[in-house]
Every structure is written in C-alpha cells, then in structure tokens.
Design a protein around this motif. Sequence first.
Motif, mmCIF file in Angstrom:
data_model
loop_
_atom_site.group_PDB
_atom_site.id
_atom_site.type_symbol
_atom_site.label_atom_id
_atom_site.label_comp_id
_atom_site.label_asym_id
_atom_site.label_seq_id
_atom_site.Cartn_x
_atom_site.Cartn_y
_atom_site.Cartn_z
ATOM 1 N N GLU A 1 0.859 -1.180 0.103
ATOM 2 C CA GLU A 1 0.236 0.012 -0.169
ATOM 3 C C GLU A 1 0.892 1.242 0.016
ATOM 4 O O GLU A 1 0.545 2.271 -0.615
ATOM 5 C CB GLU A 1 -1.026 0.118 1.205
ATOM 6 C CG GLU A 1 -2.036 -0.990 1.135
ATOM 7 C CD GLU A 1 -2.964 -1.002 2.291
ATOM 8 O OE1 GLU A 1 -4.125 -1.707 2.050
ATOM 9 O OE2 GLU A 1 -2.542 -0.692 3.499
ATOM 10 N N ALA A 2 1.870 1.196 0.769
ATOM 11 C CA ALA A 2 2.862 2.252 0.636
ATOM 12 C C ALA A 2 3.552 2.461 -0.543
ATOM 13 O O ALA A 2 3.750 3.671 -0.887
ATOM 14 C CB ALA A 2 4.047 2.120 1.794
ATOM 15 N N GLU A 3 4.052 1.310 -1.300
ATOM 16 C CA GLU A 3 4.707 1.428 -2.506
ATOM 17 C C GLU A 3 3.704 1.980 -3.525
ATOM 18 O O GLU A 3 3.902 2.832 -4.373
ATOM 19 C CB GLU A 3 4.900 -0.084 -3.041
ATOM 20 C CG GLU A 3 6.390 -0.507 -2.125
ATOM 21 C CD GLU A 3 6.928 -1.558 -2.878
ATOM 22 O OE1 GLU A 3 7.082 -1.667 -4.158
ATOM 23 O OE2 GLU A 3 6.965 -2.831 -2.131
ATOM 24 N N ILE A 4 2.562 1.707 -3.478
ATOM 25 C CA ILE A 4 1.420 1.988 -4.520
ATOM 26 C C ILE A 4 1.094 3.672 -4.396
ATOM 27 O O ILE A 4 0.954 4.210 -5.190
ATOM 28 C CB ILE A 4 0.185 1.147 -4.235
ATOM 29 C CG1 ILE A 4 0.209 -0.265 -4.712
ATOM 30 C CG2 ILE A 4 -0.990 1.849 -4.838
ATOM 31 C CD1 ILE A 4 -0.939 -1.207 -4.632
ATOM 32 N N GLU A 5 1.085 4.051 -2.930
ATOM 33 C CA GLU A 5 0.777 5.436 -2.751
ATOM 34 C C GLU A 5 2.112 6.114 -3.273
ATOM 35 O O GLU A 5 1.790 7.199 -3.971
ATOM 36 C CB GLU A 5 0.808 5.450 -1.115
ATOM 37 C CG GLU A 5 0.578 7.039 -0.909
ATOM 38 C CD GLU A 5 0.362 7.264 0.554
ATOM 39 O OE1 GLU A 5 0.115 8.392 1.087
ATOM 40 O OE2 GLU A 5 0.393 6.136 1.366
ATOM 41 N N GLY A 6 3.184 5.543 -3.027
ATOM 42 C CA GLY A 6 4.543 6.467 -3.624
ATOM 43 C C GLY A 6 4.343 6.517 -5.198
ATOM 44 O O GLY A 6 4.701 7.462 -5.519
ATOM 45 N N LEU A 7 3.983 5.164 -5.963
ATOM 46 C CA LEU A 7 3.744 5.252 -7.396
ATOM 47 C C LEU A 7 2.936 6.281 -7.752
ATOM 48 O O LEU A 7 3.138 6.953 -8.737
ATOM 49 C CB LEU A 7 3.533 3.869 -7.979
ATOM 50 C CG LEU A 7 4.826 2.811 -7.517
ATOM 51 C CD1 LEU A 7 4.301 1.506 -7.834
ATOM 52 C CD2 LEU A 7 5.845 3.302 -8.782
ATOM 53 N N THR A 8 1.637 6.400 -7.050
ATOM 54 C CA THR A 8 0.739 7.336 -7.560
ATOM 55 C C THR A 8 1.092 8.652 -7.215
ATOM 56 O O THR A 8 0.750 9.360 -8.320
ATOM 57 C CB THR A 8 -0.666 7.125 -6.597
ATOM 58 O OG1 THR A 8 -0.833 5.566 -6.589
ATOM 59 C CG2 THR A 8 -2.061 7.730 -7.154
ATOM 60 N N THR A 9 1.884 9.042 -6.426
ATOM 61 C CA THR A 9 2.384 10.478 -6.273
ATOM 62 C C THR A 9 3.599 10.760 -7.462
ATOM 63 O O THR A 9 3.321 11.692 -7.783
ATOM 64 C CB THR A 9 3.064 10.341 -4.899
ATOM 65 O OG1 THR A 9 2.189 10.224 -3.754
ATOM 66 C CG2 THR A 9 3.723 11.890 -4.815
ATOM 67 N N ARG A 10 4.157 9.607 -7.566
ATOM 68 C CA ARG A 10 5.110 9.777 -8.704
ATOM 69 C C ARG A 10 4.534 9.807 -9.977
ATOM 70 O O ARG A 10 5.018 10.782 -10.670
ATOM 71 C CB ARG A 10 5.979 8.530 -8.864
ATOM 72 C CG ARG A 10 7.204 8.684 -9.644
ATOM 73 C CD ARG A 10 8.074 7.383 -9.880
ATOM 74 N NE ARG A 10 8.847 7.412 -10.940
ATOM 75 C CZ ARG A 10 9.452 6.037 -11.250
ATOM 76 N NH1 ARG A 10 9.280 4.946 -10.593
ATOM 77 N NH2 ARG A 10 10.300 5.994 -12.317
ATOM 78 N N ILE A 11 3.509 9.069 -10.487
ATOM 79 C CA ILE A 11 2.911 9.428 -11.630
ATOM 80 C C ILE A 11 2.303 10.414 -11.831
ATOM 81 O O ILE A 11 2.336 11.405 -12.794
ATOM 82 C CB ILE A 11 1.750 8.230 -11.855
ATOM 83 C CG1 ILE A 11 2.354 6.799 -11.831
ATOM 84 C CG2 ILE A 11 0.735 8.338 -12.817
ATOM 85 C CD1 ILE A 11 1.597 5.633 -11.984
ATOM 86 N N GLU A 12 1.623 11.071 -10.677
ATOM 87 C CA GLU A 12 0.979 12.492 -10.740
ATOM 88 C C GLU A 12 1.860 13.594 -10.834
ATOM 89 O O GLU A 12 1.643 14.394 -11.883
ATOM 90 C CB GLU A 12 0.186 12.845 -9.401
ATOM 91 C CG GLU A 12 -1.119 11.855 -9.121
ATOM 92 C CD GLU A 12 -1.670 12.115 -7.825
ATOM 93 O OE1 GLU A 12 -0.993 12.550 -6.972
ATOM 94 O OE2 GLU A 12 -2.835 11.278 -7.626
ATOM 95 N N ARG A 13 2.998 13.514 -10.288
ATOM 96 C CA ARG A 13 4.136 14.454 -10.460
ATOM 97 C C ARG A 13 4.500 14.333 -12.422
ATOM 98 O O ARG A 13 4.752 15.557 -12.717
ATOM 99 C CB ARG A 13 5.320 14.280 -9.731
ATOM 100 C CG ARG A 13 6.425 14.946 -9.769
ATOM 101 C CD ARG A 13 7.787 14.850 -8.749
ATOM 102 N NE ARG A 13 8.519 13.801 -9.297
ATOM 103 C CZ ARG A 13 8.649 12.586 -8.701
ATOM 104 N NH1 ARG A 13 7.962 12.305 -7.792
ATOM 105 N NH2 ARG A 13 9.115 11.638 -9.469
ATOM 106 N N ILE A 14 4.979 13.317 -12.486
ATOM 107 C CA ILE A 14 5.320 13.017 -14.016
ATOM 108 C C ILE A 14 4.133 13.700 -14.808
ATOM 109 O O ILE A 14 4.610 14.451 -15.868
ATOM 110 C CB ILE A 14 5.274 11.546 -14.401
ATOM 111 C CG1 ILE A 14 6.468 11.008 -13.567
ATOM 112 C CG2 ILE A 14 5.690 11.422 -15.892
ATOM 113 C CD1 ILE A 14 6.872 9.524 -13.663
ATOM 114 N N GLN A 15 2.960 13.363 -14.828
ATOM 115 C CA GLN A 15 1.864 14.040 -15.365
ATOM 116 C C GLN A 15 1.884 15.654 -15.328
ATOM 117 O O GLN A 15 1.451 16.168 -16.130
ATOM 118 C CB GLN A 15 0.396 13.359 -14.980
ATOM 119 C CG GLN A 15 0.429 11.973 -15.660
ATOM 120 C CD GLN A 15 -1.009 11.381 -14.771
ATOM 121 O OE1 GLN A 15 -1.560 11.896 -13.779
ATOM 122 N NE2 GLN A 15 -1.366 10.365 -15.449
#
Length: 289
Positions: free
Chosen positions: A46-60
């Motif tokens: 869940e922590a990894e997914i949260e981090g990946l989601t934040t990373r995707i939002e930043r890239i977008q």
Amino acid sequence: MAKKDPTDLSVEEKLKTLYQLQTALSAIDEKKALRGELPLEVEDLEAEIEGLTTRIERIQTEIGEFERAISQKKGEIIESQNSVERYKNQLNEVRNNREYDTLSKEIEFQTLEIELCNKKINEAQHRIDEKNEELTGAKAVLDEKQGDLDLKKGELDEIMDETRAEEEKLREKAHELETRIEPRLLASFKRLRKNAIPRNGLGIVYVQRDACGGCFNKIPPQRQLDIKMHKKIIVCESCGRILVDPELAGVKIEKPVTAEEKKTTRKRATTTARKSASSKKTTDANDMA
C-alpha cells in the motif's frame, strides 16, 4: 452478585487470573501468527502504491508544464514571424541607411528568436518523450503492485474470515479477565509481554524443571518453595517475568525419575528376563523327555 474488587483478590487468585489472561493472549498471538508476514506485506505494498501514484501524478504535472511551455513558444514564434513580415514590408519604405540597418537588425533578432523558440520546443518535446516513457514504466509497475496487493489482501481476508469469530471470543475473554486484575499489576504484566513479544510474548510463566519457563535460568529451591506458597508475586531474577507453579497453572508435570528408581526398574527387568529364560529351559527339557 457484586463483582469482586481486583484489589481484594488473594495472591493465588491474582496469579491464576493472570495466567488465564496470558493463555488467552497467547491464543490470539497464535491466530496472528497464522497470518504470517501478510499484514506487513500488505502495508508495504500500500505504501509502494501510494508512492507510485504520487510519482505518476508528478510526472503528469511535469508533462503538462512542458506542453504549456511548447504552446507558449509556438505563440512567440507566430509573433516573431509577424514581426519579420512587418519589418520586411517596412524595408520597402525606408528613407535612409540608418532606418534600413535598424529594420535589418530587428529582422535578424526576430529570426534568432524563432530559432531559439524552435530549439526550446524540441528540447521540451524530447523531455515529454522521456517523461512519457517514465510514465509508462511507472504505470506498469503500479499495475503489477496493485495485482500483488489484491492477491495478498485476498489471502489475508481469507485467513481473517477463518479466525475472526474465534479471535473475537478470545479478545472478549481477555478483556473480561483484565477487568479482574488491579491496574498496576495489569500494567506491569503488559509491559513484560511487550518486552517479550519478539520472542514468545510471555509475561507470566510456570516453573519447568527447576527453571524459569521464559528464560530457562535455574531457580533456587527456596525461591521455588516461595512460588508454591502463593504468599506474594515473585518474578524471575533474570528476565523479570512473573512466576507461578505448574499446579496453579493447571499444567501436569511428569515427576523426574531418580537414579535409585532407575536402578530398581533395571533390577526388576533383569529378574523378569531371568525367570522367563529359566521357564523356557524347563519347558524345552520336558519336551525332549
């Protein structure tokens, strides 16, 4: 019937209640152990997914900024091209060399601006391509992690469904037992359990083979006698756990066989063997007669 005040309980009753509480809590620990590392694995995913989601939002967000920058530069190019056309038309109306040089420099400047804007656009487009690749990779990892999380959650839910009812009963029993223990003693017991959780979670143990059932250090005979007397709460001098005798804990301990008893048993076995051999010889002699 009025509920007995925890402070009015005898030492024997306190120890018995504490041991019953320990038994219930140990059973709960066993239920948790069935889940293994699944709860931690679910939390990590869940922590990894949260981090990946934040990373995707930043890239977008970064891609959006580059696209806006490209749009802005394209607008500047159009303005510079219009300026170049206007200056070229003005060249036909110049009246002296000074005006001609000024207009030529403006045309040259605007042409350089167009080239610079095109360069910035190409750089931004290159960065967008890189970010899109990074975004694709991050989304693929996110999908993989989400699949792992769904699988782990399914396994955890299945185990939880199997043990939930029994665990709830144990928790209710533990809570009821806690109300029968005076707060100070209960707090000490919980502190002992917390310190022992990485090993076995035992805050109260019975004496096994003249040793502490928690740390297995030897207990002097006089101290063992004090434990059996139930006159006061006694703790292990090595690990600090509360000690009770096996009888109070409801545990049947086999009495160790002494050397004399072993010798008697061997003597009886030898005598029996001899009698059996003698009886066989007599039978054989009678058969031959």
